[in-house]
Write a protein that holds these residues in place. Structure first.
Motif, PDB file in Angstrom:
ATOM      1  N   GLU A 135       0.850  -1.191   0.000  1.00 28.24           N
ATOM      2  CA  GLU A 135       0.000   0.000   0.000  1.00 28.24           C
ATOM      3  C   GLU A 135       0.892   1.249   0.000  1.00 28.24           C
ATOM      4  O   GLU A 135       1.717   1.425   0.888  1.00 28.24           O
ATOM      5  N   GLU A 169       1.030   5.470  -0.240  1.00 20.02           N
ATOM      6  CA  GLU A 169       0.266   6.709  -0.115  1.00 20.02           C
ATOM      7  C   GLU A 169       0.478   7.587  -1.344  1.00 20.02           C
ATOM      8  O   GLU A 169       1.597   7.743  -1.834  1.00 20.02           O
ATOM      9  N   GLU A 214      -6.540   7.662  -2.534  1.00 20.01           N
ATOM     10  CA  GLU A 214      -5.570   8.112  -1.541  1.00 20.01           C
ATOM     11  C   GLU A 214      -4.358   7.193  -1.485  1.00 20.01           C
ATOM     12  O   GLU A 214      -3.292   7.597  -1.039  1.00 20.01           O
ATOM     13  N   THR A 215      -4.542   5.946  -1.894  1.00 21.75           N
ATOM     14  CA  THR A 215      -3.434   4.994  -1.893  1.00 21.75           C
ATOM     15  C   THR A 215      -3.437   4.190  -3.186  1.00 21.75           C
ATOM     16  O   THR A 215      -4.472   4.029  -3.836  1.00 21.75           O
ATOM     17  N   ARG A 269      -1.945   0.335  -4.657  1.00 21.29           N
ATOM     18  CA  ARG A 269      -1.514  -0.953  -4.128  1.00 21.29           C
ATOM     19  C   ARG A 269      -0.769  -1.718  -5.206  1.00 21.29           C
ATOM     20  O   ARG A 269      -1.331  -2.030  -6.255  1.00 21.29           O
TER      21      ARG A 269
END
Length: 304
Positions: free
Chosen positions: A113, A115, A188-189, A191
């Motif tokens: 993950e 940011e 927002e993130t 992966r």
């Protein structure tokens, strides 16, 4: 010469081509040279430097690995309800910089993950890529192409399996321009795919952020820097890489070997301008790689 006499004196003495001197000067001026990481596969096979036709598969091979990148598809039409159309595979400097950010942050945090938002903007700003205007549009395009493509690293020899059919990210990096046209992330993130993340954790290459910044607008020199960082420190003795082998890995955009042979020494100069301990020699037969210290001392990697 830069350290002893300064940039202007090096230029006046014609110590090297001016763009090489400027690149080395930018690298040496970095006071806070943070750590960055890349998966070792990128040191052996890399993305294209220029746009390829939509739907065209990208393939490149070295003596140890073969990379196949399959482009994705997206809905056509302004409302996104039209038939699916092919897009290109990711290419150029921006694609590489996005990947370096994702890989670096994932390894530092120990999590796939990553940011986005402010952290990503800050990192891109540090390496000299503003979010607005032409560069912002370029970053947005490459983020989408990276999100849609799938890749395979085929490991060559010794019965090893390839990293098969792995997306780079499981969560898309699409960005909306927004009214201010500065690029608003809709997530927002991000992966990283588990397969890609596991390979990254097993086979990372430590790099210097200052070197990436100095080469941020030169995708060929970025690839060369990553390649040298991977190869030189692991050598036990000098090894000659022939021009034919170099062209297969680094010269896909050149039709003729003599065209590549005339251009690649300049790319090497740019890469070694940010890797001072690299020991290489350009010869008639190819490039002689010699055992060298890595760009990032192992003690610094261990301390992070």
């Amino acid at each position: 010469m830069l350290q002893e006499h300064g940039r202007q004196a090096a230029i006046e003495m014609d110590a090297a081509p001016r763009d090489v001197i400027e690149t080395a000067a930018r690298y040496l001026s970095e006071e806070d040279n943070a750590l960055a990481f890349a998966y070792s596969g990128w040191a052996q096979c890399a993305l294209p430097h220029r746009r390829v036709a939509p739907g065209e598969v990208w393939e490149v091979a070295s003596d140890r690995m073969r990379l196949v990148v399959e482009p994705g598809r997206r809905p056509s039409g302004k409302d996104g309800l039209g038939p699916l159309e092919h897009v290109s595979v990711p290419f150029g400097s921006y694609a590489r910089l996005i990947l370096l950010y994702l890989q670096t942050e994932a390894l530092k945090s120990g999590s796939p993950e990553v940011e986005l938002g402010r952290s990503w903007r800050d990192w891109m700003a540090r390496i000299g890529v503003p979010w607005g205007g032409k560069s912002g549009r370029g970053v947005r395009e490459q983020a989408e192409l990276l999100s849609r493509c799938r890749l395979t690293f085929h490991l060559v020899g010794q019965g090893r399996a390839g990293l098969v059919n792995s997306a780079i990210v499981d969560r898309a990096l699409f960005m909306d321009e927004g009214e201010d046209r500065q690029g608003r992330l809709n997530l927002e993130t991000a992966r990283l795919s588990q397969t890609f993340f596991e390979q990254l954790r097993k086979h990372p290459i430590p790099l210097e952020e200052g070197a990436i910044k100095a080469l941020s607008n030169n995708s060929a020199a970025l690839d060369c820097y990553v390649w040298l960082a991977y190869r030189l420190h692991s050598l036990e003795k000098a090894r000659l890489v022939t021009w034919a082998a170099l062209k297969a890995q680094h010269g896909q955009g050149f039709k003729q070997l003599y065209h590549f042979k005339s251009k690649f020494p300049g790319i090497l100069e740019m890469a070694t301008a940010v890797y001072p301990t690299a020991d290489i020699e350009v010869k008639d037969e190819g490039v002689l790689l010699k055992p060298s210290k890595p760009p990032v001392p192992p003690r610094l990697v261990a301390s992070r």
